[in-house]
Design an enzyme around this catalytic site. Sequence first.
Site, PDB file in Angstrom:
ATOM      1  N   LYS A 256       9.736  -9.017   4.196  1.00  7.70           N
ATOM      2  CA  LYS A 256      10.740  -9.750   4.983  1.00  7.70           C
ATOM      3  C   LYS A 256      11.371 -10.808   4.102  1.00  7.70           C
ATOM      4  CE  LYS A 256      12.483 -10.110   9.148  1.00  7.70           C
ATOM      5  NZ  LYS A 256      12.708  -8.987  10.086  1.00  7.70           N
TER       6      LYS A 256
ATOM      7  N   HIS B 237       0.841  -1.209   0.000  1.00  5.36           N
ATOM      8  CA  HIS B 237       0.000   0.000   0.000  1.00  5.36           C
ATOM      9  C   HIS B 237       0.868   1.248   0.000  1.00  5.36           C
ATOM     10  CE1 HIS B 237       0.866  -0.060   4.283  1.00  5.36           C
ATOM     11  NE2 HIS B 237       0.336   1.123   4.406  1.00  5.36           N
TER      12      HIS B 237
ATOM     13  N   ASP C 193       4.956   5.943  11.413  1.00  4.35           N
ATOM     14  CA  ASP C 193       4.690   6.932  10.381  1.00  4.35           C
ATOM     15  C   ASP C 193       5.788   6.956   9.313  1.00  4.35           C
ATOM     16  OD1 ASP C 193       2.949   8.703   9.327  1.00  4.35           O
ATOM     17  OD2 ASP C 193       3.752  10.466  10.352  1.00  4.35           O
TER      18      ASP C 193
END
Length: 484
Positions: free
Chosen positions: A114, A73, A107
């Site tokens: 990973k 995202h 933030d």
Amino acid sequence: MEKQALTDNQLESMSFRGGVDSMVDRATLAIGLNPDTAKVIQACNAVLQLKFPVKLNNSVEVFTGWWAVHSAHRLPAKGGLRFSALVNQDEIEALAALMTYKCAIADIPFGGAKGGLMINPANYSEDELREITRRFAMELARKDFIHPSVSVPAPDMGTSSREMAWIADTYKLLFPEDLNQNACVTGKPVERGGITGRTEATGKGVQYALQEFFRHPDAVESARLMDGLPDKRVVFQGLGNVGYHSAKVLSEQDKVKVIAIIERDGVVINEEGLNVHDVRQYFVETGGLKGFPAGDYDENSTEALEMECDILIPAAMESQIHAGNASRIQARMIVEAANGPVTYEADEILTGRGITILPDIYVNAGGVTVSYFEWTRNLSHMRFGRLQRRYDELRGQNLITAMEALTEKEVPDELDREISRGASELDLVRSGLDDTMRTAFQDLREVMKTYPHIRDYRTAAYAIAITKIAKSYYDLGMVEPPRP
Ligand code: NAD
């Protein structure tokens, strides 16, 4: 707070990945997020499994590795690269998910990823490890799983700046025309495009998290602790990168008493406080803690987690505190420097017993925070502070001259030095890291005020993460609007 109806059997059989998903489910219920949105957030977007051969001496070995992108995202997706004989896909997916949530809390505009390579690094020479790492990096980079704007690894268990330098060099050989090639990996040595303060960043972040916690008397009181960090009796598990640096700064600068350090081969105990630097030196030289002169050694390292202490800091690996030992933990507070050291079921038991837990997705965010600084430094091709450092010094000197002229008194030397000093890159990195850790903790407290039924920091942390991620998915029209 409403709890999930999980049977004992379900709890016992839960995987690491399942545990992380359950933590999301718990926060989803707590804030009234649509469960379908939670499903979108929980899904691991992509996992690449590689099996690649490497010729070592006269034989060929086939290695297995993974790279998981939990969420894209935000890009790049960011995550540590782990070298361990025990690594597996479930673990990599769980750790990638933790990275997504961690970045949201701190933030940092990254998705979560990973990587893992199934290998015991101790069984290979440095030359062999370089060959294996380069080959793994080449396979990942060719498939765009290492790329400055898509997917960017960093050090984790079993890797360090050394492996990151090899990866950066491999990428550079493959894509010499990429202007931003240095940003393909973070945690590099400073001489190879790294940033000062990255090596100890996760440990410093643990320190800043604890300092911030102790700035809030009501939080300290509800953990049944007395004010202030000095003389707090602290037990550490793991004396690697994260454990060593956090134990060192907390004992040297905040005056906590490190009364025990637990490693694979046993535990060393000293009620008066261990000298962390000396323990580490001994550990590096001998490969274990046995025989360390300034403490009592016991080979039973698992029971040592149950020692009576103020703060327990697991800094080794996941699932160390589980349903089997959670009821015997005597620490008043657990600060999760490692990823996933407390299982979901143990978390339920511990919070039920009133033990305060500062969760991994907040506590160990220092590493990715400074990795973010390194990545932006690589994209700007300039070290932080280069433009303004001497200008700030000049302004400071002018200020002192003006003060002395107006007051007809001399500014004391120490104050003079402080005022007329421009910030170095390390000063700026530390300042940015401290700010991130303080702000994130204050955000956790805000959530607990907004939703008074949320009584634990982990659920608060997940609530922040899933709200932010849900908003970002909503902006793309993928999910229903999250509640404000
Ligand atoms: P590391 O390999 O440098 O150190 C891990 C240490 O833990 C080693 O000394 C090892 O011997 C010890 N250990 C392993 N299993 C143990 C056990 N069962 N009992 C006692 N000691 C044990 O790894 P690291 O980079 O310090 O990472 C530690 C943890 O912190 C991991 O969970 C990792 O994912 C997490 N983490 C690391 C970073 C980072 O910047 N390196 C950032 C965020 C989170």
